[in-house]
Design a protein around this motif. Structure first.
Motif, PDB file in Angstrom:
ATOM      1  N   HIS A 140       0.812  -1.228   0.000  1.00 46.57           N
ATOM      2  CA  HIS A 140       0.000   0.000   0.000  1.00 46.57           C
ATOM      3  C   HIS A 140       0.848   1.283   0.000  1.00 46.57           C
ATOM      4  O   HIS A 140       0.547   2.240  -0.728  1.00 46.57           O
ATOM      5  CB  HIS A 140      -0.922  -0.037   1.227  1.00 46.57           C
ATOM      6  CG  HIS A 140      -1.851   1.119   1.332  1.00 46.57           C
ATOM      7  ND1 HIS A 140      -3.068   1.170   0.693  1.00 46.57           N
ATOM      8  CD2 HIS A 140      -1.736   2.302   1.997  1.00 46.57           C
ATOM      9  CE1 HIS A 140      -3.660   2.316   0.969  1.00 46.57           C
ATOM     10  NE2 HIS A 140      -2.870   3.029   1.756  1.00 46.57           N
ATOM     11  N   ASN A 146      -3.448  18.102   2.568  1.00 51.07           N
ATOM     12  CA  ASN A 146      -3.489  19.258   3.482  1.00 51.07           C
ATOM     13  C   ASN A 146      -3.030  20.557   2.800  1.00 51.07           C
ATOM     14  O   ASN A 146      -1.958  20.619   2.212  1.00 51.07           O
ATOM     15  CB  ASN A 146      -2.594  18.967   4.706  1.00 51.07           C
ATOM     16  CG  ASN A 146      -2.735  20.022   5.759  1.00 51.07           C
ATOM     17  OD1 ASN A 146      -2.002  20.998   5.772  1.00 51.07           O
ATOM     18  ND2 ASN A 146      -3.701  19.853   6.639  1.00 51.07           N
ATOM     19  N   GLY A 157      -8.630  15.041   9.958  1.00 55.15           N
ATOM     20  CA  GLY A 157      -7.620  15.806   9.201  1.00 55.15           C
ATOM     21  C   GLY A 157      -8.245  16.833   8.252  1.00 55.15           C
ATOM     22  O   GLY A 157      -7.901  18.021   8.308  1.00 55.15           O
ATOM     23  N   ASP A 213      -8.128  20.963   8.720  1.00 56.18           N
ATOM     24  CA  ASP A 213      -7.573  21.756   7.612  1.00 56.18           C
ATOM     25  C   ASP A 213      -8.551  22.873   7.219  1.00 56.18           C
ATOM     26  O   ASP A 213      -8.168  24.032   7.060  1.00 56.18           O
ATOM     27  CB  ASP A 213      -7.332  20.801   6.436  1.00 56.18           C
ATOM     28  CG  ASP A 213      -6.449  21.407   5.366  1.00 56.18           C
ATOM     29  OD1 ASP A 213      -5.738  22.386   5.661  1.00 56.18           O
ATOM     30  OD2 ASP A 213      -6.467  20.896   4.221  1.00 56.18           O
ATOM     31  N   GLY A 216      -2.725   7.890   7.354  1.00 54.48           N
ATOM     32  CA  GLY A 216      -3.291   7.674   8.683  1.00 54.48           C
ATOM     33  C   GLY A 216      -2.483   6.676   9.501  1.00 54.48           C
ATOM     34  O   GLY A 216      -2.526   6.693  10.727  1.00 54.48           O
ATOM     35  N   GLY A 228      -1.133  11.544  10.051  1.00 51.92           N
ATOM     36  CA  GLY A 228      -2.593  11.540   9.906  1.00 51.92           C
ATOM     37  C   GLY A 228      -3.266  11.198  11.225  1.00 51.92           C
ATOM     38  O   GLY A 228      -4.306  11.763  11.592  1.00 51.92           O
ATOM     39  N   ASP A 238      -6.009  13.124  13.432  1.00 52.48           N
ATOM     40  CA  ASP A 238      -7.263  12.477  13.835  1.00 52.48           C
ATOM     41  C   ASP A 238      -7.447  12.483  15.350  1.00 52.48           C
ATOM     42  O   ASP A 238      -8.553  12.702  15.852  1.00 52.48           O
ATOM     43  CB  ASP A 238      -7.317  11.032  13.299  1.00 52.48           C
ATOM     44  CG  ASP A 238      -7.358  10.991  11.776  1.00 52.48           C
ATOM     45  OD1 ASP A 238      -7.812  11.985  11.175  1.00 52.48           O
ATOM     46  OD2 ASP A 238      -6.917   9.985  11.192  1.00 52.48           O
ATOM     47  N   HIS A 244       1.231   4.374  -2.789  1.00 50.57           N
ATOM     48  CA  HIS A 244       1.060   5.826  -2.584  1.00 50.57           C
ATOM     49  C   HIS A 244       2.179   6.586  -3.322  1.00 50.57           C
ATOM     50  O   HIS A 244       1.931   7.598  -3.971  1.00 50.57           O
ATOM     51  CB  HIS A 244       1.113   6.160  -1.089  1.00 50.57           C
ATOM     52  CG  HIS A 244      -0.231   6.156  -0.409  1.00 50.57           C
ATOM     53  ND1 HIS A 244      -1.284   6.946  -0.826  1.00 50.57           N
ATOM     54  CD2 HIS A 244      -0.691   5.468   0.669  1.00 50.57           C
ATOM     55  CE1 HIS A 244      -2.326   6.743  -0.034  1.00 50.57           C
ATOM     56  NE2 HIS A 244      -2.002   5.839   0.879  1.00 50.57           N
ATOM     57  N   ASP A 248      -6.702   7.179   0.046  1.00 50.98           N
ATOM     58  CA  ASP A 248      -6.668   5.825  -0.515  1.00 50.98           C
ATOM     59  C   ASP A 248      -7.503   5.719  -1.791  1.00 50.98           C
ATOM     60  O   ASP A 248      -8.638   6.186  -1.843  1.00 50.98           O
ATOM     61  CB  ASP A 248      -7.160   4.831   0.545  1.00 50.98           C
ATOM     62  CG  ASP A 248      -6.124   4.679   1.638  1.00 50.98           C
ATOM     63  OD1 ASP A 248      -4.988   5.164   1.453  1.00 50.98           O
ATOM     64  OD2 ASP A 248      -6.442   4.076   2.673  1.00 50.98           O
ATOM     65  N   GLY A 268      -2.775  10.403   2.382  1.00 53.75           N
ATOM     66  CA  GLY A 268      -3.928  11.227   2.739  1.00 53.75           C
ATOM     67  C   GLY A 268      -3.593  12.636   3.214  1.00 53.75           C
ATOM     68  O   GLY A 268      -4.251  13.607   2.831  1.00 53.75           O
TER      69      GLY A 268
END
Ligand code: KG4
Ligand code: ZN
Length: 339
Positions: free
Chosen positions: A115, A278, A184, A188, A141, A167, A171, A119, A306, A274
């Motif tokens: 994963h 921002n 998040g 923002d 995250g 992240g 959170d 990204h 994601d 993720g």
């Protein structure tokens, strides 16, 4: 970057709380479908059991929609890419099992994707592509990493978080202020309406590693102290608090990235994951690039959080390298970055 025009890859993402599918064909993304689970909003975080159940509900319609949007028949698919890890095991199992069934039914190879590597590879989907080698600050995250990318399949982690991810810091701070999960994006948005007025401590870690747990604790104690003096402190000061915590998190990230640029002398610099959605991080990266003479790369919003387009992209490179998974393959919640 030159892509093999003919290759067609179906990508499936189910590592956390988003069910997604995408088609890569003729050197570009043809469809990118994502179903966001809102069921976790009131729990302050993702509830793993709930996430797996929702993936089971969504995976078939999402994959079907991706095939429909791309207007392809299943016979033209060359490989099935899926997120093998890291992530929530129950969620990963849904995507993996679905990918396996398709692989068996269509007799097409399976491509298990990491994963976090995906990204990073989201930067190769649409031009302008960073030139190799490039640095990528990957902020999500569950992870915070600075990665050196020499080739699509050759990446090295230069630094990463020792505790919470960036992240997660957003959170958890949001949860303390009574915001919904994931907070998040909300922090923002509220921060844009104010300026940072409170200062929070930044960790003094050597090298390129990060730490966010100290900031989380400092923020908690700060709120508790202020609430003793003024019961409605959070409600009155919410926007200022959002601007201040955002400022601190982004400063921690940018300072480390600057150090990585100086240490490696690499002047192609990207952000992904993720948190790369921002607003302040995006503008600070641009400012850093101008100051240090770097080319900077910021993903399109649809490729920040994601998505399955990045899984299809990563699957394409695995297909090209003939790195296939067998039907016995199993997902891993803590899949190592390098095998
Ligand atoms: O990459 P991602 O979608 O999922 C993981 O792989 O973890 O990242 C999700 C994280 C969440 O912590 C969310 O709060 C954060 O990205 N996030 C943001 C923003 N948009 C999403 N954090 C700060 N500002 C944003 N605009
Ligand atoms: Zn992610």
């Amino acid at each position: 970057m030159k892509f093999d025009e003919k290759v067609c890859i179906l990508g499936i993402e189910s590592s956390c709380d988003d069910t997604a599918a995408a088609i890569w064909r003729n050197g570009r993304i043809r469809s990118n479908v994502r179903s966001v689970q809102i069921a976790h909003r009131d729990y302050g975080g993702v509830v793993p059991e709930l996430a797996s159940r929702k993936h089971m509900d969504f995976i078939y319609p999402v994959v079907r929609q991706a095939l429909k949007d791309a207007d392809i028949d299943t016979g033209s698919i060359d490989g099935i890419a899926f997120t093998k890890g890291p992530g929530l095991l129950g969620s990963l199992m849904v995507g993996t099992s679905f990918a396996k069934s398709l692989s068996l039914a269509w007799d097409k190879p399976l491509l298990g994707v990491h994963h976090m590597r995906a990204h990073v590879l989201s930067h190769l989907i649409d031009p302008p592509h960073p030139a190799f080698p490039f640095l990528c600050l990957t902020v999500s995250g569950g992870h915070t990493q600075i990665i050196r990318v020499d080739e699509p399949m050759k990446m090295t982690v230069l630094g990463e978080t020792r505790d919470d991810a960036a992240g997660e810091a957003f959170d958890k701070a949001g949860k303390m202020m009574g915001l919904h999960y994931p907070s998040g994006p909300e922090i923002d948005r509220l921060a844009e309406q104010c300026r940072p007025v409170y200062e929070f401590p930044k960790p003094q870690l050597e090298e390129l590693d990060f730490s966010f747990s100290g900031l989380k604790t400092a923020f908690l104690y700060f709120l508790q102290d202020r609430k003793k003096e003024q019961a409605d402190f959070i409600e009155r000061e919410r926007n200022n608090l959002c601007a201040s915590i955002r400022q601190t998190i982004v400063e921690i990230l940018i300072e480390k990235l600057e150090r990585a640029i100086q240490q490696t002398d690499i002047h192609e610099v990207a952000i992904a994951g993720g948190v790369s959605a921002n607003t302040l991080l995006r503008s600070e990266l641009t400012e850093l690039g101008e100051r240090l003479g770097c080319n900077t790369y910021i993903p399109d919003f649809q490729y920040c959080t994601d998505n399955a387009a990045m899984i299809a992209m990563a699957g394409y490179f695995k297909y090209r390298a003939k790195e296939f998974d067998s039907l016995e393959t199993a997902p891993s919640a803590r899949l190592p970055f390098s095998p």
